[in-house]
Scaffold this motif. Sequence first.
Motif, short mmCIF file in Angstrom:
data_model
loop_
_atom_site.label_atom_id
_atom_site.label_comp_id
_atom_site.label_asym_id
_atom_site.label_seq_id
_atom_site.Cartn_x
_atom_site.Cartn_y
_atom_site.Cartn_z
N PRO A 221 -8.19 27.79 -36.76
CA PRO A 221 -7.42 28.99 -37.12
C PRO A 221 -8.28 30.20 -37.51
O PRO A 221 -7.86 31.33 -37.32
N PHE A 222 -9.49 29.97 -38.03
CA PHE A 222 -10.29 31.10 -38.52
C PHE A 222 -11.42 31.52 -37.58
O PHE A 222 -12.36 32.18 -37.99
N GLU A 223 -11.33 31.11 -36.33
CA GLU A 223 -12.29 31.53 -35.30
C GLU A 223 -13.74 31.19 -35.65
O GLU A 223 -14.64 32.01 -35.49
N LYS A 224 -13.93 29.99 -36.13
CA LYS A 224 -15.32 29.54 -36.39
C LYS A 224 -15.93 29.02 -35.09
O LYS A 224 -17.13 29.11 -34.90
N ASN A 225 -15.11 28.43 -34.23
CA ASN A 225 -15.63 27.82 -33.00
C ASN A 225 -14.77 28.18 -31.79
O ASN A 225 -14.88 29.26 -31.26
N ILE A 226 -13.91 27.21 -31.42
CA ILE A 226 -13.25 27.30 -30.13
C ILE A 226 -12.24 28.46 -30.04
O ILE A 226 -11.93 28.93 -28.95
N ARG A 227 -11.77 28.96 -31.17
CA ARG A 227 -10.89 30.14 -31.10
C ARG A 227 -11.59 31.32 -30.43
O ARG A 227 -10.93 32.22 -29.89
N LYS A 228 -12.93 31.31 -30.45
CA LYS A 228 -13.65 32.40 -29.77
C LYS A 228 -13.30 32.44 -28.28
O LYS A 228 -13.52 33.45 -27.62
N SER A 229 -12.77 31.33 -27.74
CA SER A 229 -12.38 31.35 -26.32
C SER A 229 -11.23 32.33 -26.09
O SER A 229 -11.10 32.91 -25.02
N LEU A 230 -10.38 32.52 -27.12
CA LEU A 230 -9.25 33.46 -26.99
C LEU A 230 -9.74 34.91 -26.93
O LEU A 230 -8.96 35.82 -26.70
N ASN A 231 -11.02 35.08 -27.18
CA ASN A 231 -11.60 36.43 -27.16
C ASN A 231 -12.26 36.73 -25.81
O ASN A 231 -12.86 37.81 -25.63
N LEU A 232 -12.13 35.81 -24.86
CA LEU A 232 -12.68 36.08 -23.51
C LEU A 232 -12.15 37.43 -23.01
O LEU A 232 -10.96 37.72 -23.14
N GLY A 233 -13.04 38.24 -22.48
CA GLY A 233 -12.63 39.54 -21.94
C GLY A 233 -12.54 40.65 -22.97
O GLY A 233 -12.38 41.83 -22.61
#
Length: 353
Positions: A221-233
């Motif tokens: 939930p806090f973008e420490k790891n895999i949430r960074k994938s939602l930031n592609l582009g």
Amino acid sequence: MSKQPVIFTQNISESIDEILSRYSYDKLFVLTDRNTFKFAFPLLENSKLCSNAEQIIIEADDTHKNLEALTSVWKILSDKHATRRSFMINLGGGMVTDLGGFAASTFKRGIRYINIPTTLLGAVDAAVGGKTGINFNGLKNEIGVFNPAESVLISTVFFKTLSREHLLSGYAEMLKHGLISTPDTYNKLLTLDFSDLDLDKLLGLLEESVKVKEHIVEVDPFEKNIRKSLNLGHTVGHAFESLSHERKSPIQHGYAVAWGLICELLLSHMHLGFPVERIRQLSTFIADNYGAFPITCEDYDSLYEKMTHDKKNESDSVNFTLLKDVGIVEINQTATKEEICTAFDLYRDLFHL
Ligand SMILES: NC(=O)c1ccc[n+]([C@@H]2O[C@H](COP(=O)([O-])OP(=O)(O)OC[C@H]3O[C@@H](n4cnc5c(N)ncnc54)[C@H](O)[C@@H]3O)[C@@H](O)[C@H]2O)c1
Ligand SMILES: O=C(O)C(=O)C[C@@H](O)[C@H](O)[C@H](O)COP(=O)(O)O
Ligand SMILES: [Zn+2]
């Protein structure tokens, strides 16, 4: 963070009343922008609980996702004696849910809120996952907090008044979800024909796409790891968007993401061998439906400077999420200024700029 309920409904008034009746609150506030007040609020006419709510209306569009609009929301909450037991509904696109979520999260250190997205982009992405905030200092979402809505209520009843451009903007985030999930999900997205739009097909794809985001947010939930994938582009996309604001010719967020995706897939090819054929296929889809964001080499320094503020950055390098192939995500990839400028050169070649 506990799992955020995302509820699909075709009877929005009944669903709102059902959800609100689970809470004890003293005052209810409904935040809209000028357009969602006009087009979306009337669709809640059968909600008994919303009919007594206090209205807060702000100016529309991302240029107003700023401190001034935020202050105006805080002021109304304060003047109307909102308390920590008050409750807010954010009824709008991503601009309203981002700003409203932040206003609610900070007023008296936090009041509860629900999001009712009225755009495709809001439904598939912005209203879900707890990122809230405003633009500041010429940068996207520079100030904000992670704090999820109590619930997200998605109803396609709001989409009837959306333009093709609004739908395409949301579709860019769906393409992003496709790229980071599976070839099957992604390939289906490329078959939608916007010149002869099949709304039922779009809605099926929407449900699948929301699940991609929900799953990732649940894990990180806090973008420490895999949430960074939602930031592609978005490393490039946010720089394009900020530049468009500077040029006083704002582009929609999803359009910026669409063009940002191409630049970041070019970097993905340079770093990880992402297949060229897939880049050609997506850039054709994007050029046909979205056109191109015009840049020249004169813009490179300014775009790079904006990217040095990306929230994923650590120390001095610009942090990207890149792909080896569809569904094979590599986070925390850095690229040099030279490599980024090469990607811009290739983007301009692909879009004949
Ligand atoms: N928090 C997140 O995770 C997240 C994710 C993606 C995007 N975002 C943010 O979301 C924002 C973009 O959201 P958006 O594309 O929904 O833009 P938006 O909220 O600015 O809406 C686009 C336009 O459509 C109008 N509108 C909204 N609903 C309508 C309806 N039903 N009928 C007619 N007009 C309607 C709005 O008034 C506005 O003019 C950006 O600020 C972006 O940074 C946040
Ligand atoms: O939910 C996320 O995480 C995202 O990155 C979704 C993005 O589509 C969205 O635009 C988000 O607001 C970008 O966040 P930021 O941290 O790069 O400002
Ligand atoms: Zn986005």
